[in-house]
Design an enzyme around this catalytic site. Sequence first.
Site, mmCIF file in Angstrom:
data_model
loop_
_atom_site.group_PDB
_atom_site.id
_atom_site.type_symbol
_atom_site.label_atom_id
_atom_site.label_comp_id
_atom_site.label_asym_id
_atom_site.label_seq_id
_atom_site.Cartn_x
_atom_site.Cartn_y
_atom_site.Cartn_z
ATOM 1 N N ASP A 358 -16.304 -7.042 1.126
ATOM 2 C CA ASP A 358 -15.035 -6.764 0.452
ATOM 3 C C ASP A 358 -15.008 -7.403 -0.936
ATOM 4 O OD1 ASP A 358 -12.468 -5.813 0.114
ATOM 5 O OD2 ASP A 358 -11.631 -6.865 1.846
ATOM 6 N N ASP A 419 -5.423 -0.904 0.821
ATOM 7 C CA ASP A 419 -5.126 -1.371 2.173
ATOM 8 C C ASP A 419 -3.905 -0.644 2.704
ATOM 9 O OD1 ASP A 419 -7.115 -3.251 1.803
ATOM 10 O OD2 ASP A 419 -5.896 -4.921 2.507
#
Length: 610
Positions: A358, A419
């Site tokens: 990430d 997200d």
Amino acid sequence: MLKIKIPGIESIFPGEKTEFTLKHGDIEVAYSLSGSAGETALKTVLRNTGTSSVKIGAMKLLTIEEVNEPIYYNNWQSWFPFKAYWEQPVVKPFVQFADSTGSSLFSATPIPGLLRNDVRPSDYFVATDELVAGFLSCSITHPYFTWNDKEYYIDVWIELFNKAIGAGEEIEIEELLILHGRYLWEMLEAYAERIKEYNGVSFKEFNGIGWCSWYNYFTEIDFKELERNVALLKEIREREAIPYCLVQLDDGYQKDIGDWLETNEKFPSLDEIASMIKEGGFTAGLWLAPFSVSETSEIFSNHKDWLVRGLDGKPKLAYRNWQKNIYALDVTHPEAAEHLYKTMRRLREAGFDYIKIDFLFAGAIPGERLDPSRTPVQAYRTGLKIIREALGSDCFILGCGAPLLPSVGFVDGMRIGADTAPSWRADVMDIGIPSAKLSIRNAFTRSFMHRRLWLNDPDTIILRDCELTTDEKRTFALSVGLLDGMILTSDDMSLVSREGISLLKEALELTGGKPRVFLDGMNGVFAACTKAARKYNVTAFVNLTDTPRHGIKIKDYYREWSGVTPSVTEADLLPRKIWLERVETRARELEKIVEIREDGRQFNYYTEKE
């Protein structure tokens, strides 16, 4: 008709192969244009014909003239949008937001000066309803596009970040492809197919359903809760015949950002974590941000020379998160590269076979590196190569917060939107802030990348009771299913009701087919179809807006391109809802129809044989 203008050359109407050379001081730019029906390719070589080294920054390659809005902009990394604009995108609110929080602009662009000059670029590719222009790879430069909405043209740029070209040296620039004369969605699919072919893309399959700790526990996850959910998932898998196969521990286990091999007081060792997950019959997955180093980490304290630096020689801020300054690992430093390799290798040895990497954009920020000959793009790809070699080809790698085109070929799956969240969050700035609405928006707009560049990860389905309404949860879950992306859930499984399990099963029935999405402004309402899903052929409309749409003419969307024939002619689309028609699949034959329009454009579609 497509019209191209090269700096210093009159407008060109692409046709047969054209080659010419332009001089800019000691730099010679050799252009090679080749064209065919509906396709134009540009190859460019930069040569230094002088006697000394020359540094190259931004360079305009060409201009595409007479373009019409909307213009479809793509951002450089996965959290930010691919969406339509009818006028220049506004950038000041994001600049002000970044400045007010003390962060950088690198999450939005590797070229912050553009945003500060009120210019929003489209990275890697750009589109209109008539054309798609995009680069086939991103290995040296950062390619981008700018749009003049007053004079209706698009400029095509490359950024070399002041890379030095030595006397007599040359650099071959990544190939540019321009597609035109077909439906937008066909051109996007064709563009992704060409990227796949050009880069020899392959990826590891993800079969089944995963579970992730993040969207229920966030950083509050502990080993006891993880262990409890593993037991619940095992029970649900056996009782409900739901193919849960992966348990991925997310952020919250590590000692610090950058100190990935040491767990905090809430967890035992990484080996014990992986062993517990695998004993439950699941693949063990783990999250980390491999290029990120916090100001409180041991690496920052002991190895500042491993970090990307600013012109002042100090570590350069990559971004802010966890209420800390975060810096970037310089993988051109041999010791930092060795550290990265050993870290990733150790995770495999501990038993993790699925790794989510990430905040990857940190590895591509511009700055001073130990090896100045490598651009930020080259350094980033070096880092991904180290990660892949350390993890091995049998480990599934999921990219997130990642520069998209430079990641092609290195990851198996890719997050392609912001997200999600256990709330709709329709009113947040569209700059990668967590939002269920924006997450599913990008799942539609970037769905053409799926199974071409990687497996798309639209982010996790939320099943438990939360701020999301029943309709919002259903819209998200069924959209993930019909788009055939990776399916993960993220709940305390003791809070998932019978209705939540039923929704998951319903989403699963829509998977396994070949999805297609019709883009019409593509910011809030989408038409989609999936051929030969697990149980059905599916036609669908999704309305992510707060405005109902009445009397949508279905055949206007599905007549020529989908291969799925709906039985009704109109639909009413209610806000934040999905409209579906399922037809059980049966043995059938489709024949290809080729239609040549009066203007010479060719359209291909499929219809069912009588």
